[in-house]
Scaffold this active site. Sequence first.
Site, PDB file in Angstrom:
ATOM      1  N   THR A 206       0.860  -1.178   0.000  1.00 39.12           N
ATOM      2  CA  THR A 206       0.000   0.000   0.000  1.00 39.12           C
ATOM      3  C   THR A 206       0.892   1.221   0.000  1.00 39.12           C
ATOM      4  OG1 THR A 206      -1.742  -1.171   1.209  1.00 39.12           O
ATOM      5  CG2 THR A 206      -1.837   1.232   1.214  1.00 39.12           C
TER       6      THR A 206
ATOM      7  N   LYS B 205      -7.139   1.162  -3.333  1.00 40.85           N
ATOM      8  CA  LYS B 205      -6.787   0.782  -1.962  1.00 40.85           C
ATOM      9  C   LYS B 205      -6.878   1.987  -1.025  1.00 40.85           C
ATOM     10  CE  LYS B 205      -5.574  -1.664   1.498  1.00 40.85           C
ATOM     11  NZ  LYS B 205      -4.196  -2.076   1.767  1.00 40.85           N
TER      12      LYS B 205
ATOM     13  N   LYS C 255       0.173   5.134   8.515  1.00 42.08           N
ATOM     14  CA  LYS C 255       0.843   5.402   7.240  1.00 42.08           C
ATOM     15  C   LYS C 255      -0.157   5.456   6.104  1.00 42.08           C
ATOM     16  CE  LYS C 255       2.040   2.111   4.882  1.00 42.08           C
ATOM     17  NZ  LYS C 255       1.461   1.299   3.764  1.00 42.08           N
TER      18      LYS C 255
END
Length: 301
Positions: A96, A169, A236
């Site tokens: 990701t 995502k 994150k």
Amino acid sequence: MAKIAFLGLGQMGTPMATRLLEGGHHVTVWDRTPERTAPLVERGALAATSPADAGAGVDIAITMLATPEALEQVVFGNEGLAGGLGPGQVFIDMSTVGPRTVREVRARLPESASMVDAPVRGSVPQATDGTLHVFVGATDEDFEGVRPVMALLGDVRHVGGAGSGAAMKLVVNATLGASIVAFGEALTLGTSFGLERSQVLDVLEESPIGPAVTAKRAMVEANSYPPSFKLRHAAKDMRLVTEACQEAGLDLWEASAARAWLEEAAGQGAADLDYAAVVATILAELPTRPRRHGHDPRPGR
């Protein structure tokens, strides 16, 4: 059967690589912590000495790494994966890292190699039993080429061209961050009213955030957060969401608030706990915060 290199054997990468190996593929593995390759080698995988060594001669090279910085180092650093890629090989990044990083990496790869972005939704249990949701950004031709391999990992969805998987995502993770923070704030509200916690949890399980509550209720009730998806990674991911928003000229308050809460929880020592530990941070912190005036809901704003 394909020759596959798998780089990044963390909580997610190890069960994913294991599924590819059990699916009959020839798998070469690499990790910055060499000891992590041992269980897979015992199952029949080969261990590479560097990312370039892992990618040499394979059909498909897959990375599953924690951050954009880690991806940069593994692909383009000393003895990086890019140095081992050539004509006909496909590089699949399942990390990701966001669409901007995917575009930047793609632009620096050898022209003869193809790149597919295929991040996943799900955590360790889904990686283990092959029920991840895989969002693939690729040309039609590349998608058809990698689909049989990706199908071993879960439900595979072609969402568009290069970078589309990474973008999708972030859309998904925006809801993940918002729902876990909504869980914490709703539970705090119920506590402030003097409602019995188990009844609040029962009702929240039947609410629009029910899936998040059901998945994390046992952790919250036990006040114990063994990591399935580490909070540092959730923080994150929400940073990537808010940075992408800035690039697009958007100011998404929910995303900013979720990022702020997750970063606060990480700063208070929960970084390596499950991301649901942010609920405990909200329960502890929100009642002590001075009331803010105005319309900006973001913590600290």
